[in-house]
Design a protein around this motif. Structure first.
Motif, PDB file in Angstrom:
ATOM      1  N   VAL A   1       0.770  -1.028   0.160  1.00 46.29           N
ATOM      2  CA  VAL A   1      -0.067  -0.011  -0.203  1.00 46.29           C
ATOM      3  C   VAL A   1       0.918   1.185  -0.042  1.00 46.29           C
ATOM      4  N   LEU A   2       1.444   1.600   1.122  1.00 44.50           N
ATOM      5  CA  LEU A   2       2.502   2.659   1.130  1.00 44.50           C
ATOM      6  C   LEU A   2       3.879   1.666   0.629  1.00 44.50           C
ATOM      7  N   ALA A   3       4.160   0.561   1.210  1.00 48.18           N
ATOM      8  CA  ALA A   3       5.336  -0.165   0.778  1.00 48.18           C
ATOM      9  C   ALA A   3       5.149  -1.470   1.384  1.00 48.18           C
ATOM     10  N   ARG A   4       6.135  -2.150   0.888  1.00 47.35           N
ATOM     11  CA  ARG A   4       5.920  -3.696   1.220  1.00 47.35           C
ATOM     12  C   ARG A   4       6.435  -3.711   2.756  1.00 47.35           C
ATOM     13  N   SER A   5       5.794  -4.769   3.317  1.00 47.01           N
ATOM     14  CA  SER A   5       6.084  -4.771   4.965  1.00 47.01           C
ATOM     15  C   SER A   5       7.663  -4.865   5.152  1.00 47.01           C
ATOM     16  N   HIS A   6       8.372  -5.463   4.334  1.00 45.33           N
ATOM     17  CA  HIS A   6       9.860  -5.532   4.730  1.00 45.33           C
ATOM     18  C   HIS A   6      10.658  -4.393   4.741  1.00 45.33           C
ATOM     19  N   GLU A   7       9.921  -3.174   3.859  1.00 47.09           N
ATOM     20  CA  GLU A   7      10.314  -1.857   3.855  1.00 47.09           C
ATOM     21  C   GLU A   7       9.751  -1.234   4.974  1.00 47.09           C
TER      22      GLU A   7
ATOM     23  N   GLY B   1     -10.259  -1.128   8.223  1.00 47.00           N
ATOM     24  CA  GLY B   1      -9.907  -0.973   6.637  1.00 47.00           C
ATOM     25  C   GLY B   1      -8.808  -2.041   6.254  1.00 47.00           C
ATOM     26  N   TYR B   2      -8.711  -1.738   4.798  1.00 48.12           N
ATOM     27  CA  TYR B   2      -8.078  -3.125   4.320  1.00 48.12           C
ATOM     28  C   TYR B   2      -6.549  -3.077   4.802  1.00 48.12           C
ATOM     29  N   PHE B   3      -5.900  -2.383   5.067  1.00 48.29           N
ATOM     30  CA  PHE B   3      -4.634  -2.526   5.661  1.00 48.29           C
ATOM     31  C   PHE B   3      -4.145  -1.523   6.591  1.00 48.29           C
TER      32      PHE B   3
ATOM     33  N   PRO C   1      -4.316   3.431   5.010  1.00 51.79           N
ATOM     34  CA  PRO C   1      -3.570   4.378   3.844  1.00 51.79           C
ATOM     35  C   PRO C   1      -4.048   3.689   2.458  1.00 51.79           C
ATOM     36  N   ALA C   2      -3.862   4.787   1.537  1.00 45.89           N
ATOM     37  CA  ALA C   2      -3.697   4.564   0.048  1.00 45.89           C
ATOM     38  C   ALA C   2      -2.994   5.825  -0.657  1.00 45.89           C
ATOM     39  N   ARG C   3      -2.552   5.554  -1.770  1.00 41.83           N
ATOM     40  CA  ARG C   3      -1.949   6.523  -2.582  1.00 41.83           C
ATOM     41  C   ARG C   3      -2.722   7.025  -3.596  1.00 41.83           C
ATOM     42  N   ALA C   4      -2.859   8.335  -4.088  1.00 39.79           N
ATOM     43  CA  ALA C   4      -3.319   8.944  -5.287  1.00 39.79           C
ATOM     44  C   ALA C   4      -2.522   9.879  -5.744  1.00 39.79           C
ATOM     45  N   GLY C   5      -1.634   9.661  -6.903  1.00 38.13           N
ATOM     46  CA  GLY C   5      -0.719  10.344  -7.139  1.00 38.13           C
ATOM     47  C   GLY C   5       0.330  10.540  -6.256  1.00 38.13           C
TER      48      GLY C   5
ATOM     49  N   ALA D   1       5.294   9.611   6.857  1.00 43.49           N
ATOM     50  CA  ALA D   1       5.159   8.532   5.938  1.00 43.49           C
ATOM     51  C   ALA D   1       4.844   9.038   4.461  1.00 43.49           C
ATOM     52  N   ALA D   2       4.224  10.121   4.474  1.00 42.98           N
ATOM     53  CA  ALA D   2       3.971  10.774   3.052  1.00 42.98           C
ATOM     54  C   ALA D   2       5.183  11.167   2.246  1.00 42.98           C
ATOM     55  N   SER D   3       5.910  11.694   3.209  1.00 41.11           N
ATOM     56  CA  SER D   3       7.381  12.355   2.680  1.00 41.11           C
ATOM     57  C   SER D   3       8.144  11.145   2.296  1.00 41.11           C
ATOM     58  N   TRP D   4       8.445  10.083   2.848  1.00 43.37           N
ATOM     59  CA  TRP D   4       9.042   8.757   2.706  1.00 43.37           C
ATOM     60  C   TRP D   4       8.570   8.173   1.266  1.00 43.37           C
ATOM     61  N   VAL D   5       7.341   8.433   0.961  1.00 45.65           N
ATOM     62  CA  VAL D   5       6.891   7.731  -0.352  1.00 45.65           C
ATOM     63  C   VAL D   5       6.598   8.693  -1.447  1.00 45.65           C
ATOM     64  N   ASP D   6       7.065   9.846  -1.093  1.00 50.89           N
ATOM     65  CA  ASP D   6       7.423  10.949  -2.105  1.00 50.89           C
ATOM     66  C   ASP D   6       5.795  11.470  -2.504  1.00 50.89           C
TER      67      ASP D   6
END
Length: 391
Positions: free
Chosen positions: A53-59, A311-313, A329-333, A359-364
């Motif tokens: 979703v944001l990233a994979r769990s191992h990240e 929620g889902y995750f 969380p989710a991402r839209a653009g 978290a938002a900053s980490w995933v750009d």
């Protein structure tokens, strides 16, 4: 269950919680010099999962402890060089390469297993080994196909064979490429001094019980067994010789064991404020999470949508050493979308906002949008706090 020695130490519930947080790398200054590999060695196991979703769990797991470490840095730490291997521990996990010898007990058990869900076609096993020896690291697709049909469970003969070889320890997953396992021969991928199954079951189990106790800080027999998915009787057979010490913990109502090093130094330092993967080893065991944090958590990704509550995750939010809410969380653009937010009262608002912005900053992502807050009266305060944090 065997009779435990009389405990010599009594811990309050708060002391146990803080010991657990420090043991998991979420209290005190992070060891940035050792980086992601240090996190892996410290935890002993980092769970893998397909959901991203944001990233994979191992990240997400090193991110929760180190902050905005680059995602390429995370992958390189796991897979570049001979620092880690993937195997069955708590689930499919990345494990420190030095623990290869201590999973000999599990490899032996798989070799002795009388029943398998997938039939191994004649000659398929030898063909996979021969192809890897000749061609080097390959995915199941490159070995002849991962599936026979589109059904996830309908593996090809090559996939059955290479997964069997992985469980036996003749083959190792050396990286994930597009989430596909890349397989190579263990004789090439594991350093020679570690490539052996010489340790007997008792020595393997003693080591894994001790490592689980160190990674948990303090835990019940069930906690310790769950960490590497050992059987209760396996833990009972070795725990007296594992180096862990018996303790009692206020409110736990069952015997516990602690890492003696964790008892010697009071757990102090700065608490991390962060979103946690549901597969993070701090919270992956529901009964322990409820016992330590008074927080009931369930992964709802596999629950039918109408029956989901959070929620889902939904990712727990850690702040001040407590679990203070959840965010789905989710991402839209370039917007991080908080589809559903659960807050443990108004005091949780600043921490949840901080965790979302980081978290938002980490995933750009450059913005955060809130869709639903389970306590509608706190929505305005959360949106205002996010606006302030985003500047």
């Amino acid at each position: 269950m065997t009779t435990a020695p009389r405990p010599t130490t009594e811990l309050s519930a708060d002391e146990a919680r803080r010991i657990a947080l420090r043991a998991q790398g979420l209290l005190g200054a992070p060891d940035r010099r050792s980086g992601v590999r240090g996190v892996l060695r410290h935890l002993g196991a980092v769970q893998l999962d397909t959901i991203s979703v944001l990233a994979r769990s191992h990240e997400l797991i090193p991110y929760a402890r180190l902050g905005a470490v680059g995602r390429r840095t995370v992958e390189d730490a796991y897979w570049k060089g001979t620092h880690a291997f993937e195997y069955w521990s708590h689930a499919a996990c990345v494990l420190p390469i030095e623990e290869w010898p201590h999973f000999a007990f599990r490899r032996r058990a798989y070799r002795d297993r009388p029943h398998w869900h997938h039939t191994l076609p004649d000659g398929a096993y030898d063909q996979v080994i021969k192809q890897l020896r000749a061609e080097g690291p390959l995915t199941a697709t490159e070995l002849g196909g991962a599936k026979r049909t589109s059904e996830w469970w309908d593996w090809s003969g090559a996939k059955v064979a290479v997964e069997r070889a992985l469980m036996y320890g003749e083959v190792v997953c050396v990286e994930r490429r597009g989430w596909k396992r890349v397989y190579d021969l263990a004789e090439r991928a594991v350093p020679g001094e570690l490539l052996h199954d010489e340790l007997d079951d008792a020595e393997c189990l003693r080591r894994l019980v001790r490592l689980a106790g160190q990674s948990l800080g303090v835990g019940t027999r069930a906690d310790i067994a769950d960490y590497h998915r050992l059987k209760a009787e396996q833990v009972d057979a070795v725990i007296a010789d594992s180096g862990l010490v018996p303790v009692t913990v206020e409110g736990w109502g069952r015997p516990a064991w602690a890492d003696p090093a964790a008892l010697r130094t009071p757990p102090r330092g700065r608490h991390r404020t962060t979103l946690l993967s549901p597969f993070d080893s701090l919270v992956w065991e529901r009964a322990r999470t409820e016992r330590i944090f008074g927080f009931t958590h369930r992964l709802e990704a596999y629950v039918p949508k109408p029956k989901r509550i959070h929620g889902y995750f939904a990712m727990p939010v850690l702040a001040g050493g407590r679990l203070v809410g959840r965010v789905d969380p989710a991402r839209a653009g370039r917007t991080l979308v908080a589809k559903q937010v659960t807050l443990d009262g108004a005091r949780a608002v600043p921490a949840v906002a901080q965790a979302l912005v980081e978290a938002a900053s980490w995933v750009d992502c450059t913005d955060v949008r809130v869709e639903r807050v389970d306590a509608p009266e706190l929505r305005e305060a959360l949106v205002a706090e996010l606006a302030r944090a985003l500047g």
